[in-house]
Scaffold this motif. Sequence first.
Motif, PDB file in Angstrom:
ATOM      1  N   VAL A   1      66.084  31.054 113.788  1.00 49.63           N
ATOM      2  CA  VAL A   1      67.183  31.753 113.125  1.00 49.63           C
ATOM      3  C   VAL A   1      67.736  30.953 111.947  1.00 49.63           C
ATOM      4  CG1 VAL A   1      67.839  33.067 115.174  1.00 49.63           C
ATOM      5  CG2 VAL A   1      68.826  30.797 114.798  1.00 49.63           C
ATOM      6  N   VAL A   2      67.035  29.912 111.531  1.00 44.67           N
ATOM      7  CA  VAL A   2      67.446  29.130 110.360  1.00 44.67           C
ATOM      8  C   VAL A   2      67.299  29.992 109.104  1.00 44.67           C
ATOM      9  CG1 VAL A   2      66.844  27.143 108.913  1.00 44.67           C
ATOM     10  CG2 VAL A   2      66.924  26.911 111.397  1.00 44.67           C
ATOM     11  N   ASP A   3      68.176  29.797 108.143  1.00 45.93           N
ATOM     12  CA  ASP A   3      68.123  30.520 106.867  1.00 45.93           C
ATOM     13  C   ASP A   3      66.711  30.427 106.276  1.00 45.93           C
ATOM     14  OD1 ASP A   3      68.527  31.644 104.394  1.00 45.93           O
ATOM     15  OD2 ASP A   3      69.845  30.063 103.649  1.00 45.93           O
ATOM     16  N   PRO A   4      66.051  31.557 106.031  1.00 44.71           N
ATOM     17  CA  PRO A   4      64.671  31.522 105.526  1.00 44.71           C
ATOM     18  C   PRO A   4      64.505  30.767 104.210  1.00 44.71           C
ATOM     19  CG  PRO A   4      65.251  33.736 106.254  1.00 44.71           C
ATOM     20  CD  PRO A   4      66.515  32.934 106.271  1.00 44.71           C
ATOM     21  N   THR A   5      65.552  30.692 103.380  1.00 41.83           N
ATOM     22  CA  THR A   5      65.408  30.018 102.084  1.00 41.83           C
ATOM     23  C   THR A   5      65.260  28.511 102.226  1.00 41.83           C
ATOM     24  OG1 THR A   5      67.807  29.791 101.783  1.00 41.83           O
ATOM     25  CG2 THR A   5      66.779  31.811 100.965  1.00 41.83           C
ATOM     26  N   ILE A   6      65.615  27.960 103.378  1.00 45.70           N
ATOM     27  CA  ILE A   6      65.506  26.504 103.564  1.00 45.70           C
ATOM     28  C   ILE A   6      64.642  26.118 104.759  1.00 45.70           C
ATOM     29  CG2 ILE A   6      67.756  26.040 102.513  1.00 45.70           C
ATOM     30  CD1 ILE A   6      68.850  25.738 105.416  1.00 45.70           C
ATOM     31  N   LYS A   7      64.130  27.123 105.475  1.00 50.96           N
ATOM     32  CA  LYS A   7      63.440  26.841 106.733  1.00 50.96           C
ATOM     33  C   LYS A   7      62.289  25.866 106.562  1.00 50.96           C
ATOM     34  CE  LYS A   7      61.543  29.260 110.748  1.00 50.96           C
ATOM     35  NZ  LYS A   7      61.267  30.588 111.351  1.00 50.96           N
ATOM     36  N   ASP A   8      61.533  25.996 105.490  1.00 49.71           N
ATOM     37  CA  ASP A   8      60.362  25.140 105.289  1.00 49.71           C
ATOM     38  C   ASP A   8      60.718  23.787 104.679  1.00 49.71           C
ATOM     39  OD1 ASP A   8      58.797  27.187 106.269  1.00 49.71           O
ATOM     40  OD2 ASP A   8      58.385  28.033 104.286  1.00 49.71           O
ATOM     41  N   GLN A   9      61.977  23.575 104.363  1.00 45.48           N
ATOM     42  CA  GLN A   9      62.382  22.321 103.726  1.00 45.48           C
ATOM     43  C   GLN A   9      62.869  21.271 104.722  1.00 45.48           C
ATOM     44  OE1 GLN A   9      65.347  23.142 100.742  1.00 45.48           O
ATOM     45  NE2 GLN A   9      64.355  25.044 100.100  1.00 45.48           N
ATOM     46  N   ILE A  10      63.206  21.694 105.930  1.00 45.03           N
ATOM     47  CA  ILE A  10      63.880  20.804 106.874  1.00 45.03           C
ATOM     48  C   ILE A  10      62.872  20.011 107.697  1.00 45.03           C
ATOM     49  CG2 ILE A  10      65.623  20.660 108.676  1.00 45.03           C
ATOM     50  CD1 ILE A  10      66.610  23.399 107.868  1.00 45.03           C
ATOM     51  N   ALA A  11      63.058  18.706 107.738  1.00 43.55           N
ATOM     52  CA  ALA A  11      62.246  17.859 108.602  1.00 43.55           C
ATOM     53  C   ALA A  11      62.574  18.169 110.055  1.00 43.55           C
ATOM     54  CB  ALA A  11      62.525  16.391 108.303  1.00 43.55           C
ATOM     55  N   PRO A  12      61.575  18.289 110.937  1.00 42.81           N
ATOM     56  CA  PRO A  12      61.844  18.619 112.348  1.00 42.81           C
ATOM     57  C   PRO A  12      62.840  17.661 112.997  1.00 42.81           C
ATOM     58  CG  PRO A  12      59.503  18.795 111.880  1.00 42.81           C
ATOM     59  CD  PRO A  12      60.123  18.201 110.665  1.00 42.81           C
ATOM     60  N   GLU A  13      62.681  16.359 112.751  1.00 42.87           N
ATOM     61  CA  GLU A  13      63.598  15.386 113.348  1.00 42.87           C
ATOM     62  C   GLU A  13      65.015  15.557 112.791  1.00 42.87           C
ATOM     63  OE1 GLU A  13      60.831  14.680 111.818  1.00 42.87           O
ATOM     64  OE2 GLU A  13      59.450  13.885 113.331  1.00 42.87           O
ATOM     65  N   CYS A  14      65.102  15.879 111.519  1.00 38.06           N
ATOM     66  CA  CYS A  14      66.406  16.107 110.900  1.00 38.06           C
ATOM     67  C   CYS A  14      67.091  17.321 111.515  1.00 38.06           C
ATOM     68  CB  CYS A  14      66.238  16.292 109.391  1.00 38.06           C
ATOM     69  SG  CYS A  14      67.778  16.658 108.510  1.00 38.06           S
ATOM     70  N   LEU A  15      66.341  18.401 111.724  1.00 39.33           N
ATOM     71  CA  LEU A  15      66.898  19.606 112.329  1.00 39.33           C
ATOM     72  C   LEU A  15      67.420  19.319 113.726  1.00 39.33           C
ATOM     73  CD1 LEU A  15      67.447  22.640 112.351  1.00 39.33           C
ATOM     74  CD2 LEU A  15      65.087  23.000 113.113  1.00 39.33           C
ATOM     75  N   ILE A  16      66.664  18.540 114.501  1.00 42.83           N
ATOM     76  CA  ILE A  16      67.092  18.218 115.865  1.00 42.83           C
ATOM     77  C   ILE A  16      68.416  17.459 115.843  1.00 42.83           C
ATOM     78  CG2 ILE A  16      66.538  16.836 117.897  1.00 42.83           C
ATOM     79  CD1 ILE A  16      63.574  17.501 117.375  1.00 42.83           C
ATOM     80  N   LYS A  17      68.498  16.442 114.990  1.00 40.13           N
ATOM     81  CA  LYS A  17      69.716  15.629 114.928  1.00 40.13           C
ATOM     82  C   LYS A  17      70.899  16.445 114.421  1.00 40.13           C
ATOM     83  CE  LYS A  17      71.762  11.724 115.531  1.00 40.13           C
ATOM     84  NZ  LYS A  17      71.894  11.177 116.900  1.00 40.13           N
ATOM     85  N   PHE A  18      70.678  17.259 113.403  1.00 42.79           N
ATOM     86  CA  PHE A  18      71.743  18.089 112.831  1.00 42.79           C
ATOM     87  C   PHE A  18      72.258  19.076 113.872  1.00 42.79           C
ATOM     88  CE2 PHE A  18      73.399  21.706 110.467  1.00 42.79           C
ATOM     89  CZ  PHE A  18      74.119  21.110 109.435  1.00 42.79           C
ATOM     90  N   ALA A  19      71.340  19.743 114.582  1.00 41.67           N
ATOM     91  CA  ALA A  19      71.733  20.744 115.575  1.00 41.67           C
ATOM     92  C   ALA A  19      72.450  20.104 116.755  1.00 41.67           C
ATOM     93  CB  ALA A  19      70.510  21.517 116.053  1.00 41.67           C
ATOM     94  N   GLU A  20      71.985  18.940 117.186  1.00 43.01           N
ATOM     95  CA  GLU A  20      72.661  18.241 118.285  1.00 43.01           C
ATOM     96  C   GLU A  20      74.095  17.872 117.893  1.00 43.01           C
ATOM     97  OE1 GLU A  20      70.262  14.893 119.197  1.00 43.01           O
ATOM     98  OE2 GLU A  20      68.898  16.002 120.527  1.00 43.01           O
ATOM     99  N   THR A  21      74.280  17.438 116.656  1.00 44.30           N
ATOM    100  CA  THR A  21      75.616  17.084 116.175  1.00 44.30           C
ATOM    101  C   THR A  21      76.532  18.299 116.173  1.00 44.30           C
ATOM    102  OG1 THR A  21      74.650  15.363 114.766  1.00 44.30           O
ATOM    103  CG2 THR A  21      76.897  16.068 114.253  1.00 44.30           C
ATOM    104  N   ALA A  22      76.038  19.419 115.656  1.00 48.86           N
ATOM    105  CA  ALA A  22      76.842  20.640 115.628  1.00 48.86           C
ATOM    106  C   ALA A  22      77.163  21.120 117.040  1.00 48.86           C
ATOM    107  CB  ALA A  22      76.099  21.727 114.853  1.00 48.86           C
ATOM    108  N   GLU A  23      76.188  21.016 117.942  1.00 45.08           N
ATOM    109  CA  GLU A  23      76.401  21.447 119.328  1.00 45.08           C
ATOM    110  C   GLU A  23      77.509  20.631 119.996  1.00 45.08           C
ATOM    111  OE1 GLU A  23      73.818  22.082 123.463  1.00 45.08           O
ATOM    112  OE2 GLU A  23      73.049  20.796 121.854  1.00 45.08           O
ATOM    113  N   LYS A  24      77.517  19.321 119.785  1.00 45.23           N
ATOM    114  CA  LYS A  24      78.550  18.475 120.379  1.00 45.23           C
ATOM    115  C   LYS A  24      79.933  18.814 119.820  1.00 45.23           C
ATOM    116  CE  LYS A  24      75.434  14.606 121.336  1.00 45.23           C
ATOM    117  NZ  LYS A  24      75.046  13.214 120.968  1.00 45.23           N
ATOM    118  N   CYS A  25      79.978  19.189 118.564  1.00 43.31           N
ATOM    119  CA  CYS A  25      81.268  19.570 117.962  1.00 43.31           C
ATOM    120  C   CYS A  25      81.876  20.787 118.646  1.00 43.31           C
ATOM    121  CB  CYS A  25      81.100  19.868 116.470  1.00 43.31           C
ATOM    122  SG  CYS A  25      80.725  18.437 115.446  1.00 43.31           S
ATOM    123  N   LEU A  26      81.021  21.658 119.193  1.00 48.20           N
ATOM    124  CA  LEU A  26      81.486  22.916 119.775  1.00 48.20           C
ATOM    125  C   LEU A  26      81.723  22.822 121.272  1.00 48.20           C
ATOM    126  CD1 LEU A  26      79.299  25.539 117.864  1.00 48.20           C
ATOM    127  CD2 LEU A  26      81.586  24.701 117.322  1.00 48.20           C
TER     128      LEU A  26
END
Length: 699
Positions: free
Chosen positions: A579-604
């Motif tokens: 469900v990532v924005d299609p305009t950036i989906k292919d730009q994100i490093a897998p490890e970066c996405l994991i860390k970013f999503a984990e950070t957002a999840e903890k915030c919530l």
Amino acid sequence: MSNVTYAFINGIEVSSMPDIFDGPATMVGFADQTVDFAAANLQTMYRFNVGGGYIPPSNDTGIARAWFDDTPYVFGVMQGVTYNAGPRFHVKYPSEIAEYAAPIEVYTGTRSMGSDARVNQNYNLTWTMGVDANFTYVVRLHFCELLLNRPNQRAFDIYVNNKTAQSDADVIEMTSERGVPVYKDFAVHMPDEPGDDVLWIALHPSVALRPQFYDAILSGLEVFKLNDTAGNLAAPDPSPSKMLAEAEMGASDKAGSRKSKEQTHMATVMGGTAGGAAAVGIVAAICVVVYHNKKSRELSGNESHTSGWLPMYNSHTSGSKSSGHLAANLAGMCRHFSLSEMKTATKNFSESLVIGVGGFGKVYSGMVDGDTKVAIKRSNPSSEQGVLEFQTEIEMLSKLRHRHLVSLIGFCEDNNEMILVYDYMEHGTLREHLYNKGGKPPLSWRCRLDICIGAARGLHYLHTGAKYTIIHRDVKTTNILVDENWVAKVSDFGLSKSGSTTVNQAHVSTMVKGSFGYLDPEYFRRQQLTDKSDVYSFGVVLFEVLMARPALNPALPREQVSLADYALICQRKGTLADVVDPTIKDQIAPECLIKFAETAEKCLADQGIERPSMGDVLWNLEFAMQLQTTFDGGSGRQRGEVDGSGRPVLEPSNSYGSTTTLGTSSNSRAHESCVILEEEDDDITNGAAFSQIVQPTGR
């Protein structure tokens, strides 16, 4: 002493008005009884723009009525959440409702109970108003659904004086679509008994219908007094002892003592609705107005006063009386502009220079000192914000100097104007770029991440870098602006709170305020504000940046309406990448996405104590950027080069600290490189306050 008494008036003015009383009102407690109040003499007791600010008579086309803020009359600590769809929202008046029923500004704002269904089922959204006993009153409730578009998404019960006026009210069911106004009229008799001088209006979510959202809304409220059987509208003068007692007790204490009673005296009820001596009614009403004006002069400036007549509260107009002292109080804090300078800067406030409209008023782009471009925010007389907010913004924001906070340049208060002057943000809001508003190009993933890091730095400074802890309270993508060098700056401190202790030691007890979709559920439940409330809101921002979808979207299936809830579901199911924005989906490093999503999840996290501090959030986002840099090969472009599509790579700002230039993946769509700043030493003191610079809707 003579028994002969006299009454006099100084003048009578008669003007033609359209008929706004077009049908009978249902008598509360007697479903088979109605009151034909169109034939009676009426006195307006209260007229509220619910969830919005003061609307002067000049803004009420056709009838020239004044609509007041309802806030002082909302009963209890649970005061709900206000929402404003903004001036661009299209209100569609149906054929059975004339446009002069209420101004558009009334129907584009609402007060609702909030987003927590469990909390909403345990309280009523309530208004209390002092009235005269032994009279019949007509209560007109104005509704307009601004967010939902299907029946049974939001249904609620309406109570007047602790009796059911209507069960299972559904605005969409009444109007068939969103943005269509409707009003309901109810009549209630106030017997002449102890405690029957307070009128109660309450809303509660419908339990019987089991709607999608357990919530209730109201846009406007009017209360009219009907003449008695003698055609009289005047109430007896209160006794001195009663006046003293009322002065000593608060409106809420007085209202809280009232108990539910059975309606009686039906003969008086029906008799009070008959037509009477019109001339007597007019004279009595004018005498009441004279009395009200006298009381207004005696009680001006007391915002918490609850009057039995017309509302005294108006943050804008009452505040203007003290605005003349601002220049002296704020001398030396920031620049004081003259009104002539402001008119010159904005070409006499030309509409062509309007770049946004917020809760405070319109925002203009302008030029001062010949070549300095600024954003000029001018207060609207109907604004929900007044002189207190104006003064707070100047006092607090003028003391802030941080790279990632929008800076206040100066203010103007000539001729009762309230104008604020800020740094101009060339690239507008983060939200505009996420949704391609106003022709804004989509941002690359690296630039989005860099903007999030900048915003986190600004919030981290508010929480820990100033003398006192500052809680923003309205973190969202609209309030993150981007300057000409793509440096993120946090804005809109109109709801911010500061305290003399750190948030780790104490919370701030406050009425719940914020924006739908970003509001911390724990803060809503407990009315106890901490820095972790900002962390929750920022978590929603992180997922919004990643998915490029609004925090709330009622048009989606139920499980997807709330971005926070849906993102957490996808994160826990391992489907977030889908469900990532299609305009950036292919730009994100897998490890970066994991860390970013984990950070957002903890915030919530549901409990504030389980959420990270903003400093921890910042550290994790910077680490995510390092992971992205490693994935990209670590070979960033140099500034001044052009990218593959011929666009220039952005130049870094040289005003603060050192900079590190980071490259981007080869398929970035726009703004292939953003600046990451090393920690800088800022000359910082205390403060924070700022209201929407570029905000298409108010609160």
